[in-house]
Design an enzyme around this catalytic site. Sequence first.
Site, PDB file in Angstrom:
ATOM      1  N   HIS A 281       0.689  -1.300  -0.043  1.00 16.44           N
ATOM      2  CA  HIS A 281      -0.022   0.028  -0.137  1.00 16.44           C
ATOM      3  C   HIS A 281       0.870   1.076   0.072  1.00 16.44           C
ATOM      4  CE1 HIS A 281      -2.963  -2.581   2.226  1.00 16.44           C
ATOM      5  NE2 HIS A 281      -3.727  -2.274   0.852  1.00 16.44           N
TER       6      HIS A 281
ATOM      7  N   LYS B  56     -16.252  -7.630   6.000  1.00 22.24           N
ATOM      8  CA  LYS B  56     -15.424  -8.551   6.475  1.00 22.24           C
ATOM      9  C   LYS B  56     -15.171  -8.055   8.065  1.00 22.24           C
ATOM     10  CE  LYS B  56     -12.711  -7.615   2.419  1.00 22.24           C
ATOM     11  NZ  LYS B  56     -11.416  -6.993   1.795  1.00 22.24           N
TER      12      LYS B  56
ATOM     13  N   ARG C  31      -2.215  -5.929  -8.373  1.00 20.16           N
ATOM     14  CA  ARG C  31      -0.808  -6.790  -8.141  1.00 20.16           C
ATOM     15  C   ARG C  31      -0.699  -7.792  -9.050  1.00 20.16           C
ATOM     16  NH1 ARG C  31      -2.718  -8.206  -2.270  1.00 20.16           N
ATOM     17  NH2 ARG C  31      -4.455  -8.224  -3.590  1.00 20.16           N
TER      18      ARG C  31
ATOM     19  N   SER D   4      -2.836  -7.848   2.956  1.00 21.77           N
ATOM     20  CA  SER D   4      -3.002  -7.828   4.514  1.00 21.77           C
ATOM     21  C   SER D   4      -3.438  -9.071   5.022  1.00 21.77           C
ATOM     22  CB  SER D   4      -4.348  -6.732   4.663  1.00 21.77           C
ATOM     23  OG  SER D   4      -4.059  -5.459   4.096  1.00 21.77           O
TER      24      SER D   4
END
Length: 174
Positions: A22, A46, A95, A133
């Site tokens: 990030h 979440k 990514r 994460s």
Amino acid sequence: MNRRRDTAALFPGSFDPITNGHLDIVERGLSVFREIVIAILVNSDKRPLFTVEERVRTIRQVFRGNKRVRVDTFSGLLVDYAERAGASVIIRGLRAISDFEYEFQMALMNRRLNPKVETVFMMPAESYTYVSSRLVKEVFRLGGRVSDLVPPAVEKRLRAKYKLRGGRPTGESE
Ligand code: PNS
């Protein structure tokens, strides 16, 4: 005149926790935009490890002294928040191809909701393409080293969080 440099860009996400991947995207964003607003989603489906307040505090700590980075929270639609925050650009990190489908859907939905807000994708350095994460939390919880993957402030918070939960487990899930 480079009008883009006058633009504030939103970097939205869960940031549970923020990773060096990030940070890499924020750096790249700063090379293009005037200001980056790191916007943490409140009330995500979440179940986060860190509270929103903990995430805000940690990210502010990481960017302390950088006047071009702002940290805020939002709930509701991202494009509505973008309008309120005066940002015409949303930055998302890409990514790998596996990120693409979800990101493509979100970008097009956001465009449909507000065509004035543009989504810009940025690729992190190759060394961060596998960093997420979720994996950082898993690796840390199972005793692996994450010091190259997150800023020191996050590692400290991970340590405190797992100590609070009765120490770092050695294999079993939470
Ligand atoms: O880090 P994440 O969890 O991948 O971030 C996802 C996020 C926060 C960018 C996304 O869930 C979001 O924008 N949520 C806000 C609600 C919204 O606007 N939904 C419609 C988007 S298509």
